[in-house]
Motif scaffolding. Structure first.
Motif, PDB file in Angstrom:
ATOM      1  N   PHE A  30     -28.448-111.223  47.032  1.00  0.00           N
ATOM      2  CA  PHE A  30     -29.606-111.909  47.608  1.00  0.00           C
ATOM      3  C   PHE A  30     -30.508-110.910  48.327  1.00  0.00           C
ATOM      4  O   PHE A  30     -31.731-110.920  48.151  1.00  0.00           O
ATOM      5  N   VAL A  31     -29.929-110.036  49.142  1.00  0.00           N
ATOM      6  CA  VAL A  31     -30.719-109.030  49.854  1.00  0.00           C
ATOM      7  C   VAL A  31     -31.422-108.105  48.866  1.00  0.00           C
ATOM      8  O   VAL A  31     -32.630-107.837  48.998  1.00  0.00           O
ATOM      9  N   ALA A  32     -30.696-107.612  47.886  1.00  0.00           N
ATOM     10  CA  ALA A  32     -31.275-106.675  46.921  1.00  0.00           C
ATOM     11  C   ALA A  32     -32.400-107.326  46.124  1.00  0.00           C
ATOM     12  O   ALA A  32     -33.439-106.698  45.869  1.00  0.00           O
ATOM     13  N   GLU A  33     -32.227-108.574  45.750  1.00  0.00           N
ATOM     14  CA  GLU A  33     -33.261-109.249  44.963  1.00  0.00           C
ATOM     15  C   GLU A  33     -34.477-109.589  45.810  1.00  0.00           C
ATOM     16  O   GLU A  33     -35.607-109.530  45.322  1.00  0.00           O
ATOM     17  N   GLU A  91     -40.381-107.732  46.734  1.00  0.00           N
ATOM     18  CA  GLU A  91     -41.501-107.288  47.560  1.00  0.00           C
ATOM     19  C   GLU A  91     -42.220-106.130  46.873  1.00  0.00           C
ATOM     20  O   GLU A  91     -41.595-105.128  46.535  1.00  0.00           O
ATOM     21  N   SER A  92     -43.525-106.267  46.685  1.00  0.00           N
ATOM     22  CA  SER A  92     -44.273-105.205  46.009  1.00  0.00           C
ATOM     23  C   SER A  92     -44.465-103.984  46.902  1.00  0.00           C
ATOM     24  O   SER A  92     -44.640-102.869  46.422  1.00  0.00           O
ATOM     25  N   GLY A  93     -44.438-104.204  48.216  1.00  0.00           N
ATOM     26  CA  GLY A  93     -44.577-103.088  49.147  1.00  0.00           C
ATOM     27  C   GLY A  93     -43.332-102.916  49.973  1.00  0.00           C
ATOM     28  O   GLY A  93     -42.220-102.923  49.447  1.00  0.00           O
ATOM     29  N   ARG A  94     -43.509-102.809  51.259  1.00  0.00           N
ATOM     30  CA  ARG A  94     -42.377-102.604  52.161  1.00  0.00           C
ATOM     31  C   ARG A  94     -41.512-103.857  52.266  1.00  0.00           C
ATOM     32  O   ARG A  94     -42.020-104.981  52.228  1.00  0.00           O
ATOM     33  N   PHE A  95     -40.223-103.633  52.420  1.00  0.00           N
ATOM     34  CA  PHE A  95     -39.275-104.714  52.667  1.00  0.00           C
ATOM     35  C   PHE A  95     -38.702-104.506  54.063  1.00  0.00           C
ATOM     36  O   PHE A  95     -38.009-103.529  54.335  1.00  0.00           O
ATOM     37  N   ALA A 146     -24.995-103.542  44.852  1.00  0.00           N
ATOM     38  CA  ALA A 146     -26.031-104.520  44.514  1.00  0.00           C
ATOM     39  C   ALA A 146     -27.389-103.848  44.392  1.00  0.00           C
ATOM     40  O   ALA A 146     -28.179-104.158  43.494  1.00  0.00           O
ATOM     41  N   VAL A 147     -27.679-102.919  45.301  1.00  0.00           N
ATOM     42  CA  VAL A 147     -28.953-102.187  45.242  1.00  0.00           C
ATOM     43  C   VAL A 147     -29.003-101.315  43.997  1.00  0.00           C
ATOM     44  O   VAL A 147     -30.049-101.186  43.350  1.00  0.00           O
ATOM     45  N   GLY A 148     -27.863-100.739  43.644  1.00  0.00           N
ATOM     46  CA  GLY A 148     -27.829 -99.872  42.461  1.00  0.00           C
ATOM     47  C   GLY A 148     -28.058-100.598  41.162  1.00  0.00           C
ATOM     48  O   GLY A 148     -28.433 -99.979  40.160  1.00  0.00           O
ATOM     49  N   ALA A 203     -35.464-100.122  45.651  1.00  0.00           N
ATOM     50  CA  ALA A 203     -35.391 -98.784  46.235  1.00  0.00           C
ATOM     51  C   ALA A 203     -35.389 -98.826  47.749  1.00  0.00           C
ATOM     52  O   ALA A 203     -36.358 -99.270  48.371  1.00  0.00           O
ATOM     53  N   PRO A 204     -34.300 -98.370  48.387  1.00  0.00           N
ATOM     54  CA  PRO A 204     -34.242 -98.403  49.856  1.00  0.00           C
ATOM     55  C   PRO A 204     -35.329 -97.582  50.537  1.00  0.00           C
ATOM     56  O   PRO A 204     -35.612 -97.806  51.714  1.00  0.00           O
TER      57      PRO A 204
END
Length: 249
Positions: free
Chosen positions: A22-25, A30-34, A54-56, A61-62
């Protein structure tokens, strides 16, 4: 707080993987900053274990993230009670690089000065916003119903002006902390509470099914124009009688 119109309640056998997805998605959408705000406690290990994979697996991108802490104990970062220190040691090194921009309180200041300094950092990071609006806040809840460092019956529950407040008499040690206030929490686009274990079952029922004249701190978190979701494991949800869902998304 009866959650019908106020929020979703999701019960999962193992909340960690679904919460991380959920966090990664949300970040990828978000097109800009998250902008992500996190609490400490058991959330640290849960995110450290499940968020990196999940991010991978999705384009979240963090490097586009702003990571901040919803409350902090005023102890050195190497102290076991430090939320920023725990995330710095356990989560951040496991995220794909380059990592997020991290906003953290200065634990070397007095509580009042640390709160003012952190509020100034947040306002710089969210220019033009009277109250900074995070894309997502991940919060925990204590067996007494506290969230962040907002405790039952404490005067900080009545704070309406400050976005960050100092606390010098926390009933849970260490006593000196800083915390997001309710106006700050309720400005977020989305708030997710995470509670696991049988020890949280009674307070979860009280928050989600009660209708108290003086609500517990966690029950006072109701984003004004955002989403609210409770993510529970089966043990934490065992006393609920309200309808629940079996997914977060």
């Amino acid at each position: 707080m009866a959650p019908g119109a106020d929020g979703r309640v999701s019960v999962l056998p193992e909340p960690g993987p679904a919460l991380a997805r959920f966090v990664a998605e949300r970040a990828a959408a978000e097109s800009g900053r998250f902008a992500l705000g996190v609490s400490g406690g058991s959330l640290v290990e849960l995110l450290a274990l499940h968020l990196p994979p999940a991010v991978g697996s999705c384009p979240a991108a963090p490097a586009r993230w702003l990571l901040a802490f919803c409350d902090e104990r005023l102890v050195p970062p190497e102290h076991p009670d430090s939320t920023a220190g725990a995330y710095g040691a356990r989560l951040l090194p496991r995220l794909p690089g380059p990592g997020p921009r991290v906003l953290a309180p200065n634990p070397g200041l007095s509580p009042a000065a640390a709160a003012a300094d952190y509020a100034a950092k947040l306002r710089q990071a969210f220019p033009g916003e009277d109250v900074p609006v995070f894309d997502l806040l991940l919060l925990g809840v204590g067996p007494d119903g506290h969230t962040c460092s907002l405790f039952p019956g404490h005067p900080l529950l009545q704070e309406q002006e400050a976005i960050v407040a100092a606390i010098t008499d926390s009933p849970k040690p260490p006593p000196e902390r800083i915390t997001f206030t309710l106006p700050m929490l309720n400005a977020a686009k989305a708030v997710v509470f995470v509670a696991t274990g049988e020890g949280k079952a009674a307070v979860v029922k009280r928050i989600l099914e009660g209708d108290e004249e003086n609500p517990l701190p966690a029950a006072r978190v109701r984003p004004r124009s955002g989403q609210l979701c409770w993510v529970l494991d089966e043990a934490a949800a065992k006393e609920l009688t309200i309808p629940v869902e079996n997914s977060i998304l």
